[in-house]
Design an enzyme around this catalytic site. Sequence first.
Site, PDB file in Angstrom:
ATOM      1  N   VAL A   1     -13.385  -4.240  -0.868  1.00 49.45           N
ATOM      2  CA  VAL A   1     -13.902  -3.029  -0.219  1.00 49.45           C
ATOM      3  C   VAL A   1     -14.949  -2.318  -1.068  1.00 49.45           C
ATOM      4  O   VAL A   1     -15.606  -1.394  -0.584  1.00 49.45           O
ATOM      5  CB  VAL A   1     -12.767  -2.048   0.158  1.00 49.45           C
ATOM      6  CG1 VAL A   1     -11.835  -2.666   1.186  1.00 49.45           C
ATOM      7  CG2 VAL A   1     -12.020  -1.568  -1.073  1.00 49.45           C
TER       8      VAL A   1
ATOM      9  N   THR B   1       6.976  -0.285  -3.907  1.00 47.09           N
ATOM     10  CA  THR B   1       5.943  -1.288  -3.736  1.00 47.09           C
ATOM     11  C   THR B   1       5.834  -2.132  -5.012  1.00 47.09           C
ATOM     12  O   THR B   1       6.391  -1.776  -6.055  1.00 47.09           O
ATOM     13  CB  THR B   1       4.579  -0.630  -3.471  1.00 47.09           C
ATOM     14  OG1 THR B   1       4.236   0.189  -4.605  1.00 47.09           O
ATOM     15  CG2 THR B   1       4.624   0.228  -2.215  1.00 47.09           C
TER      16      THR B   1
ATOM     17  N   TYR C   1      -6.132   9.264 -10.304  1.00 48.36           N
ATOM     18  CA  TYR C   1      -5.565   8.843  -9.024  1.00 48.36           C
ATOM     19  C   TYR C   1      -5.458  10.017  -8.057  1.00 48.36           C
ATOM     20  O   TYR C   1      -5.804   9.904  -6.878  1.00 48.36           O
ATOM     21  CB  TYR C   1      -4.193   8.213  -9.250  1.00 48.36           C
ATOM     22  CG  TYR C   1      -3.587   7.614  -8.012  1.00 48.36           C
ATOM     23  CD1 TYR C   1      -4.124   6.459  -7.437  1.00 48.36           C
ATOM     24  CD2 TYR C   1      -2.479   8.186  -7.405  1.00 48.36           C
ATOM     25  CE1 TYR C   1      -3.574   5.901  -6.290  1.00 48.36           C
ATOM     26  CE2 TYR C   1      -1.919   7.644  -6.261  1.00 48.36           C
ATOM     27  CZ  TYR C   1      -2.471   6.498  -5.704  1.00 48.36           C
ATOM     28  OH  TYR C   1      -1.928   5.955  -4.562  1.00 48.36           O
TER      29      TYR C   1
ATOM     30  N   LYS D   1      -7.213  10.589  -4.290  1.00 49.18           N
ATOM     31  CA  LYS D   1      -6.457  10.848  -3.066  1.00 49.18           C
ATOM     32  C   LYS D   1      -6.767  12.227  -2.488  1.00 49.18           C
ATOM     33  O   LYS D   1      -6.706  12.423  -1.267  1.00 49.18           O
ATOM     34  CB  LYS D   1      -4.962  10.686  -3.330  1.00 49.18           C
ATOM     35  CG  LYS D   1      -4.565   9.243  -3.617  1.00 49.18           C
ATOM     36  CD  LYS D   1      -4.987   8.299  -2.495  1.00 49.18           C
ATOM     37  CE  LYS D   1      -4.584   6.871  -2.746  1.00 49.18           C
ATOM     38  NZ  LYS D   1      -4.938   5.960  -1.616  1.00 49.18           N
TER      39      LYS D   1
ATOM     40  N   ASN E   1      -6.191   1.123   3.850  1.00 50.05           N
ATOM     41  CA  ASN E   1      -5.051   1.167   2.942  1.00 50.05           C
ATOM     42  C   ASN E   1      -5.368   0.651   1.540  1.00 50.05           C
ATOM     43  O   ASN E   1      -4.639   0.950   0.602  1.00 50.05           O
ATOM     44  CB  ASN E   1      -3.900   0.348   3.546  1.00 50.05           C
ATOM     45  CG  ASN E   1      -2.729   0.226   2.616  1.00 50.05           C
ATOM     46  OD1 ASN E   1      -2.003   1.186   2.373  1.00 50.05           O
ATOM     47  ND2 ASN E   1      -2.538  -0.965   2.049  1.00 50.05           N
TER      48      ASN E   1
END
Length: 257
Positions: A54, A180, A145, A149, A80
């Site tokens: 991406v 995850t 991070y 977001k 995602n």
Amino acid sequence: MSDFEGLVAIVTGGAQGIGLATAKLLKSRGASVAVLDLKPDGLPDGIMGIEADVSDDAQVKAAVDAVVERFGRLDVVVNNAGIPAVGDVAANGDDEWLHVLNVNVVGMVRVSRHALPHLRKSPAAAIVNTCSIVAWAGHQMRALYSTSKGAVYSLTLAMAADHAREGIRVNCVAPGTTDTPWVEKQLNGTADPAAARASMESFLAPGRLVTADEVAGAIAYLASPLSSASVGTMLAVDGGQHGLRLRPKDQQHLIGR
């Protein structure tokens, strides 16, 4: 449910974790699904895998074009794909800051940009971005991070305003600490993974981590034609991590002020 019957969906970062759970759920509810991933290996039968980064605009365009060529349309985009970063504001160098923002934020821009001409033709167009509760809840050692977001949340609202009257709904989900592969890797890197997991779980009201399937369910809700009034929404799937402050069980009777 068959609310996605006849619709075509792209899920980026869909080879594992939240993305894979989402791809499988959308397919089970009738969608034709294509996964864009750096390594789209081992996908379930019936899910199209496309190798795409991406952070590369040409690869993104080629991937979106391939999906439309294969299925003849595009209705749902789940942005995602993302990468983690750990540290305070001084811990990550400029190159890492630029790389994380390029993937986590501009990556969503690239996919959405190339999807828009096709989404404008859909009677049920939806974009769902994967955000995080750290977009508005301060967590230690997450400066980079969290910044990425926070930008995703702002991007979601701006896109929702820009495209709602074109019939394209844009929303986002905000997972809390989710079970995850990335979280598992973090836990395994500690001196006592079991104790580290228990500490994480203690901050969530259910006493466990959020599952990828639970986040996928929220994504499907926002992407579904049944949710046509949901626009510019952030849906938290965080086990109460943001809004609740739980005391230890032996202190539940105490009243603070």
